[in-house]
Design a protein around this motif. Structure first.
Motif, PDB file in Angstrom:
ATOM      1  N   ALA A 148      64.426  43.180  13.178  1.00 13.42           N
ATOM      2  CA  ALA A 148      63.398  44.126  13.231  1.00 13.42           C
ATOM      3  C   ALA A 148      62.878  44.639  14.648  1.00 13.42           C
ATOM      4  O   ALA A 148      63.076  43.797  15.522  1.00 13.42           O
ATOM      5  CB  ALA A 148      62.135  43.767  12.557  1.00 13.42           C
ATOM      6  N   PHE A 149      62.698  45.707  14.934  1.00 10.87           N
ATOM      7  CA  PHE A 149      61.972  46.325  16.228  1.00 10.87           C
ATOM      8  C   PHE A 149      60.817  47.062  15.676  1.00 10.87           C
ATOM      9  O   PHE A 149      60.752  47.873  14.941  1.00 10.87           O
ATOM     10  CB  PHE A 149      63.065  47.142  16.943  1.00 10.87           C
ATOM     11  CG  PHE A 149      63.739  48.188  16.404  1.00 10.87           C
ATOM     12  CD1 PHE A 149      63.051  49.481  16.450  1.00 10.87           C
ATOM     13  CD2 PHE A 149      64.921  48.075  15.459  1.00 10.87           C
ATOM     14  CE1 PHE A 149      63.546  50.872  16.108  1.00 10.87           C
ATOM     15  CE2 PHE A 149      65.507  49.274  14.917  1.00 10.87           C
ATOM     16  CZ  PHE A 149      64.788  50.733  15.185  1.00 10.87           C
ATOM     17  N   ALA A 150      59.811  47.134  16.610  1.00  8.87           N
ATOM     18  CA  ALA A 150      58.626  47.783  16.607  1.00  8.87           C
ATOM     19  C   ALA A 150      58.814  49.322  16.860  1.00  8.87           C
ATOM     20  O   ALA A 150      59.753  49.814  17.472  1.00  8.87           O
ATOM     21  CB  ALA A 150      57.610  47.351  17.764  1.00  8.87           C
ATOM     22  N   ALA A 151      58.193  50.340  15.882  1.00  8.02           N
ATOM     23  CA  ALA A 151      58.435  51.456  15.990  1.00  8.02           C
ATOM     24  C   ALA A 151      57.107  52.271  15.932  1.00  8.02           C
ATOM     25  O   ALA A 151      56.112  51.664  15.458  1.00  8.02           O
ATOM     26  CB  ALA A 151      59.366  52.015  14.739  1.00  8.02           C
ATOM     27  N   PRO A 152      56.741  53.187  16.613  1.00  8.73           N
ATOM     28  CA  PRO A 152      55.418  53.814  16.546  1.00  8.73           C
ATOM     29  C   PRO A 152      54.970  54.353  15.218  1.00  8.73           C
ATOM     30  O   PRO A 152      55.912  55.103  14.853  1.00  8.73           O
ATOM     31  CB  PRO A 152      55.572  55.034  17.663  1.00  8.73           C
ATOM     32  CG  PRO A 152      56.877  55.228  17.535  1.00  8.73           C
ATOM     33  CD  PRO A 152      57.630  54.037  17.630  1.00  8.73           C
TER      34      PRO A 152
ATOM     35  N   ASN B 230      54.586  48.684  11.486  1.00  7.45           N
ATOM     36  CA  ASN B 230      55.928  49.812  11.334  1.00  7.45           C
ATOM     37  C   ASN B 230      57.054  49.299  12.100  1.00  7.45           C
ATOM     38  O   ASN B 230      56.908  49.199  13.346  1.00  7.45           O
ATOM     39  CB  ASN B 230      55.617  51.268  11.412  1.00  7.45           C
ATOM     40  CG  ASN B 230      56.722  52.258  11.025  1.00  7.45           C
ATOM     41  OD1 ASN B 230      56.988  52.320   9.884  1.00  7.45           O
ATOM     42  ND2 ASN B 230      57.156  52.799  11.994  1.00  7.45           N
ATOM     43  N   VAL B 231      58.195  48.873  11.176  1.00  5.11           N
ATOM     44  CA  VAL B 231      59.419  48.681  12.138  1.00  5.11           C
ATOM     45  C   VAL B 231      60.495  49.194  11.790  1.00  5.11           C
ATOM     46  O   VAL B 231      60.620  49.733  10.547  1.00  5.11           O
ATOM     47  CB  VAL B 231      59.489  46.902  11.945  1.00  5.11           C
ATOM     48  CG1 VAL B 231      58.562  46.176  12.351  1.00  5.11           C
ATOM     49  CG2 VAL B 231      59.942  46.758  10.477  1.00  5.11           C
ATOM     50  N   GLY B 232      61.476  49.383  12.524  1.00  2.00           N
ATOM     51  CA  GLY B 232      63.028  49.829  12.219  1.00  2.00           C
ATOM     52  C   GLY B 232      63.701  48.572  12.174  1.00  2.00           C
ATOM     53  O   GLY B 232      63.353  47.432  12.245  1.00  2.00           O
ATOM     54  N   LEU B 233      64.797  48.696  11.501  1.00  2.00           N
ATOM     55  CA  LEU B 233      65.802  47.606  11.125  1.00  2.00           C
ATOM     56  C   LEU B 233      67.211  48.019  11.513  1.00  2.00           C
ATOM     57  O   LEU B 233      67.772  49.141  11.537  1.00  2.00           O
ATOM     58  CB  LEU B 233      65.904  47.321   9.712  1.00  2.00           C
ATOM     59  CG  LEU B 233      64.284  47.150   9.031  1.00  2.00           C
ATOM     60  CD1 LEU B 233      65.062  46.888   7.418  1.00  2.00           C
ATOM     61  CD2 LEU B 233      63.839  46.009   9.460  1.00  2.00           C
ATOM     62  N   VAL B 234      67.717  46.764  12.312  1.00  2.00           N
ATOM     63  CA  VAL B 234      69.258  46.823  12.542  1.00  2.00           C
ATOM     64  C   VAL B 234      69.902  45.905  11.613  1.00  2.00           C
ATOM     65  O   VAL B 234      69.517  44.822  11.400  1.00  2.00           O
ATOM     66  CB  VAL B 234      69.384  46.294  14.047  1.00  2.00           C
ATOM     67  CG1 VAL B 234      70.862  46.263  14.322  1.00  2.00           C
ATOM     68  CG2 VAL B 234      68.754  47.337  15.105  1.00  2.00           C
ATOM     69  N   LEU B 235      70.824  46.418  10.891  1.00  4.06           N
ATOM     70  CA  LEU B 235      71.617  45.842   9.800  1.00  4.06           C
ATOM     71  C   LEU B 235      72.959  45.424  10.030  1.00  4.06           C
ATOM     72  O   LEU B 235      73.669  46.369  10.508  1.00  4.06           O
ATOM     73  CB  LEU B 235      71.169  46.478   8.464  1.00  4.06           C
ATOM     74  CG  LEU B 235      69.948  46.810   8.055  1.00  4.06           C
ATOM     75  CD1 LEU B 235      69.988  48.427   8.321  1.00  4.06           C
ATOM     76  CD2 LEU B 235      69.698  46.583   6.651  1.00  4.06           C
ATOM     77  N   HIS B 236      73.539  44.343   9.836  1.00  7.21           N
ATOM     78  CA  HIS B 236      75.032  44.102   9.922  1.00  7.21           C
ATOM     79  C   HIS B 236      75.370  42.995   9.039  1.00  7.21           C
ATOM     80  O   HIS B 236      74.499  42.086   8.545  1.00  7.21           O
ATOM     81  CB  HIS B 236      75.445  43.847  11.363  1.00  7.21           C
ATOM     82  CG  HIS B 236      75.007  42.639  12.175  1.00  7.21           C
ATOM     83  ND1 HIS B 236      75.794  41.490  12.205  1.00  7.21           N
ATOM     84  CD2 HIS B 236      73.897  42.441  12.774  1.00  7.21           C
ATOM     85  CE1 HIS B 236      74.984  40.694  12.739  1.00  7.21           C
ATOM     86  NE2 HIS B 236      74.053  41.100  13.290  1.00  7.21           N
ATOM     87  N   ASP B 237      76.576  42.450   8.841  1.00 11.59           N
ATOM     88  CA  ASP B 237      77.170  41.714   7.980  1.00 11.59           C
ATOM     89  C   ASP B 237      77.520  40.442   8.569  1.00 11.59           C
ATOM     90  O   ASP B 237      77.801  39.305   8.044  1.00 11.59           O
ATOM     91  CB  ASP B 237      78.157  42.067   7.295  1.00 11.59           C
ATOM     92  CG  ASP B 237      79.598  42.346   7.837  1.00 11.59           C
ATOM     93  OD1 ASP B 237      79.511  42.181   9.049  1.00 11.59           O
ATOM     94  OD2 ASP B 237      80.497  42.883   7.377  1.00 11.59           O
ATOM     95  N   GLY B 238      77.193  40.092  10.021  1.00  9.76           N
ATOM     96  CA  GLY B 238      77.182  38.707  10.541  1.00  9.76           C
ATOM     97  C   GLY B 238      78.777  38.811  11.247  1.00  9.76           C
ATOM     98  O   GLY B 238      79.143  37.826  11.920  1.00  9.76           O
TER      99      GLY B 238
END
Length: 307
Positions: free
Chosen positions: A163-167, A185-193
């Motif tokens: 998760a990263f902070a988003a305005p 409010n956060v954005g998400l970076v997703l991957h399968d590892g």
């Protein structure tokens, strides 16, 4: 990793129940070039979609309908669900109300930042998901820290999230009592590892793009497409609010997301969380053609994205 867009509309869906704007009238009447949409949500799996465990990003009020029309999310036993965990990007009602439809005594894990979690725990309705020990396992989502999403029993789903902070802003129902923070409010970076370069970003509420570094270097970017222009609601005489008042950056303009994100190389860019007033909802609109000519896609309910 496989991503399924369960819902591609902003809060209220498309059509919105109390809206008589030209778009909503068109979709209700079944006119060509308009398709109904449910509210923002994503299903993610790191395994074969035919026999997988799923992580939901947000739980919209339309979740039961979204499950009904998404076969991989159907139960495979008398009491079963492929849905193992839910990750919340904020505490807005259109992202949390679906939780309360998942009350039939099945264990789930819920990931949210401390601020979002506090807002939920103040809600008496949360007790409907706590009928027995372990029915809802709450886990804190820390900004900047990658986690491997696990189900209520601790078994891995194979989905990794940072998760990263988003305005953004506090949910409307917490504005009188809450204190704003980077965790709202956060954005998400997703991957399968297993493929760290094959990552997707999900950010459907964003007030500005001053801090853009978290959006770069990914294979897919699903971004806030709520409003096409800053004064969209004013033009239609639906509200006095501007896009920025609602913590969304518009698509058009020199400082809009279309211009600001176009320079990100090697990334599939997709607009989602689209408000019912947005002209890109019409397949025949000039605004939609402008977006597509710039190399952006427009999400739709049921859209499949494979990394």
């Amino acid at each position: 990793m496989n991503l399924t867009v369960l819902g591609s509309a902003a809060g209220g869906g498309f059509p919105q129940w109390n809206c008589g704007c030209p778009n909503c009238i068109a979709v209700r009447e079944g006119r060509a070039n308009f398709e109904p949409r449910t509210q923002d949500s994503l299903a993610v799996t790191a395994r074969d979609p035919r026999d997988a465990s799923y992580v939901l990003v947000n739980a919209s009020p339309d979740l039961l309908e979204q499950i009904k029309r998404t076969r991989p999310l159907w139960p495979k036993a008398p009491r079963h669900s492929p849905i193992r965990a839910i990750v919340l990007t904020n505490g807005d009602m259109d992202h949390v109300l679906g939780l309360f439809s998942l009350r039939e005594s099945y264990p789930l894990a819920l990931y949210a930042t401390s601020a979002v979690r506090r807002g939920l725990e103040e809600n008496a309705f949360l007790r409907t998901l706590q009928r027995f020990e372990g029915q809802l396992v709450l886990r804190t989502l820390e900004i900047g820290r990658e986690v491997e999403i696990r189900d209520a029993s601790g078994e891995t789903t194979g989905v990794h999230i940072r998760a990263f902070a988003a305005p953004g802003k506090l949910p409307v129902h917490l504005m009188a009592s809450g204190t704003a923070s980077d965790e709202d409010n956060v954005g998400l970076v997703l991957h399968d590892g297993t493929s760290p370069k094959k990552t997707a970003v999900y950010l459907t509420a964003c007030a500005d793009l001053e801090r853009r570094t978290d959006l770069e270097g990914h294979a897919v970017l699903l971004f806030d497409g709520t409003f096409y222009c800053e004064d969209e609601l004013r033009k239609l005489e639906l509200s006095r609010s501007l896009a920025k008042d609602m913590a969304h950056i518009p698509i058009e303009g020199e400082t809009g997301s279309l211009a600001r994100l176009a320079s990100i190389p090697g990334c599939r860019k997709i607009y989602t969380h689209i408000n019912n007033t947005n002209p890109i909802l019409s397949l025949a609109s000039e605004e939609r053609r402008t977006v597509e000519r710039a190399g952006f896609e427009i999400a739709f309910d049921g859209m499949e994205i494979t990394l």
